[in-house]
Design a protein around this motif. Structure first.
Motif: not given
Length: 510
Positions: A6-19
């Motif tokens: 879950t923590k990694f998912k939040r990081y990815l959503q922040h880094k790749y918001p439109e991907s």
């Protein structure tokens, strides 16, 4: 495990918001989590990864799929290690051990006959325009749906039009549209409903921007009508194959496709070589003629026809490394003796890698870079024992440079030098903390290159010509470097590295 994912998912959503990257990563992690069961991430070992790879293979998964999931896991563990700042925790993914060796597959493009059958059933103006962009301009499906109306530029020549494309990682590139492609776009623009939405292609549900899934569903419907099987990405392969069959250089094709590496472009065009048979036949015919006539190859022209000025040796004398280091020793004057000695030895080891004429400058830049980094770490992070350095210390140095306004590329260069230094220390078993190598470069912007317009270049050229009319040696020198830069595309550093022996005047080449 679930909390870490879950923590990694939040990081990815922040880094790749439109991907779509977060979605794919989460899918791979979910598969691994079900396999690993209730186990803490830190308890996952390379042996468990071995078992996961074996299970995936037994399920019939392709090597590319397994390697992609390993890449996801590697990124996941790198993230957790960086978050916990635990230098004793190493990534369990071992690429040489776990990666599946892949075979070589030709690209999966669409035959011209299949493309004709498919476009024969596409009667909607919007759909015909957007699929034409893919097969005639090489756009990805995600790039098509991101297009905006104001990004189409019709040029005065009316031969080609230009389109600004936002590719992967928000990298920009320019693609060119033929008259036929532009005509289909204009047909759609005439029928496009009035909307405040900037999107070039609108959906029919609420008039908003068309989605990737919507476009894929649309293609699937047409494929059923035409009784063919085609994916959106196959259009991009078809675009590449058609251009290479018309002898487009692979370097130019890579630019159109938005590839940084020509190796990636090569994957798109393998097998698309219509001249191979003819080239082979011509070569064999010539070989047979030589054997029958017992012809001797012609002697090449002598370089004496183009005398090279004499006035010094044609080869550079190799500088003495110790003498070079004596001239730059002042750069490390503020370092503790134990650290200065290591940097000195590291630079000495690198000197043989550089050309003779580059030794002075490269030694200064390399040694100076290491000294700057190490001086900051000793002053601001209390680095007093070699193996005492931690990853957070080097991260702090990166943050300091960002806050001080240094360019990201400059910081990345300093990090590259330091990581190379630390990697050598690891190889010599002088240090044990391999986590230092995990420190990442700061994010860098990737704008399109800026170039001179024809008018600007003409003004510059006329000014230089007006200033070099006397015919003095200095004038000829200035004209030479100007036209080398302007008409060959070499970099400034490459220009400065040129030697007389690099000039093949007979062959008109450098």
């Amino acid at each position: 495990m679930n909390k870490a994912i879950t923590k990694f998912k939040r990081y990815l959503q922040h880094k790749y918001p439109e991907s779509s990257t977060p979605k794919h990563y989460m899918s791979d992690l979910s598969i691994f989590s079900r396999f690993a069961g209730d186990v803490r991430p830190k308890e996952i070992t390379p042996k468990l990864i071995d078992q996961f790879v074996q299970e995936q293979s037994q399920q019939g998964k392709q090597g590319a799929t397994i390697n992609r999931r390993l890449s996801t896991l590697s990124s996941f563990f790198d993230f957790l290690i960086e978050e916990t700042e635990d230098d004793t925790w190493s990534n369990p993914i071992r690429w040489k051990r776990h990666a599946v060796k892949l075979g070589h597959h030709l690209p999966n493009d669409v035959s011209d006959d299949t493309a004709s059958r498919l476009f024969g059933v596409i009667d909607d103006v919007r759909d015909r325009a957007m699929f034409t962009l893919m097969v005639s301009a090489g756009l990805r499906v995600g790039e098509v749906v991101k297009l905006n109306v104001d990004e189409i530029e019709a040029l005065e020549s009316a031969i080609l039009s230009r389109l600004l494309v936002h590719g992967k990682g928000n990298k920009e590139r320019i693609v060119w549209l033929t008259v036929e492609t532009m005509a289909r776009l204009q047909q759609w623009l005439k029928q496009r409903p009035a909307s405040r939405e900037r999107a070039l292609f609108l959906n029919r549900r609420d008039g908003g921007r068309l989605s990737v899934s919507g476009m894929q569903y649309c293609l699937k419907q047409y494929c059923q009508q035409a009784q063919v099987e085609v994916s959106c990405h196959q259009f991009r392969h078809t675009f590449a194959r058609r251009l290479v069959e018309q002898d487009m250089p692979i370097e130019s094709l890579a630019k159109l496709l938005g590839h940084r590496s020509i190796k990636t472009t090569q994957l798109y065009i393998d097998g698309a070589n219509p001249t191979l048979r003819q080239d082979f036949q011509r070569a064999m015919d010539r070989l047979q003629q030589l054997q029958q006539a017992d012809l001797k190859p012609q002697q090449p022209l002598s370089a004496a026809s183009f005398p090279i000025p004499t006035g010094g040796p044609q080869t550079d004398e190799r500088p003495d490394p110790e003498a070079v280091m004596d001239k730059i020793a002042h750069l490390g004057a503020k370092l503790p003796a134990w650290l200065y000695k290591l940097l000195y030895q590291q630079t000495i080891r690198r000197i043989p890698r550089w050309a003779s004429h580059q030794v002075q400058m490269n030694s200064y830049n390399y040694f100076g870079s290491l000294c700057r980094t190490c001086h900051w770490l000793t002053q601001h992070r209390s680095w007093s024992v070699l193996d005492q350095l931690r990853r957070v210390d080097l991260v702090a140095y990166v943050n300091y440079r960002q806050q001080a306004g240094f360019k990201a590329r400059s910081t990345a260069a300093e990090l590259k030098n330091f990581r190379g230094f630390w990697r050598d220390l690891l190889d010599q078993e002088l240090v044990t903390n391999g986590a230092i190598l995990l420190v990442k470069d700061p994010p860098a912007d990737d704008p399109l290159p800026r170039y001179l317009t024809p008018v600007e270049f003409q003004r510059l050229e006329q000014h230089i010509l007006s200033q070099t009319q006397t015919g003095r040696p200095r004038d000829r020198f200035d004209l030479a470097w100007f036209y080398l830069l302007a008409q060959t595309g070499i970099r400034l550093g490459e220009l400065l590295n040129l030697r007389l022996s690099d000039c093949d005047l007979v062959g008109s080449r450098l």
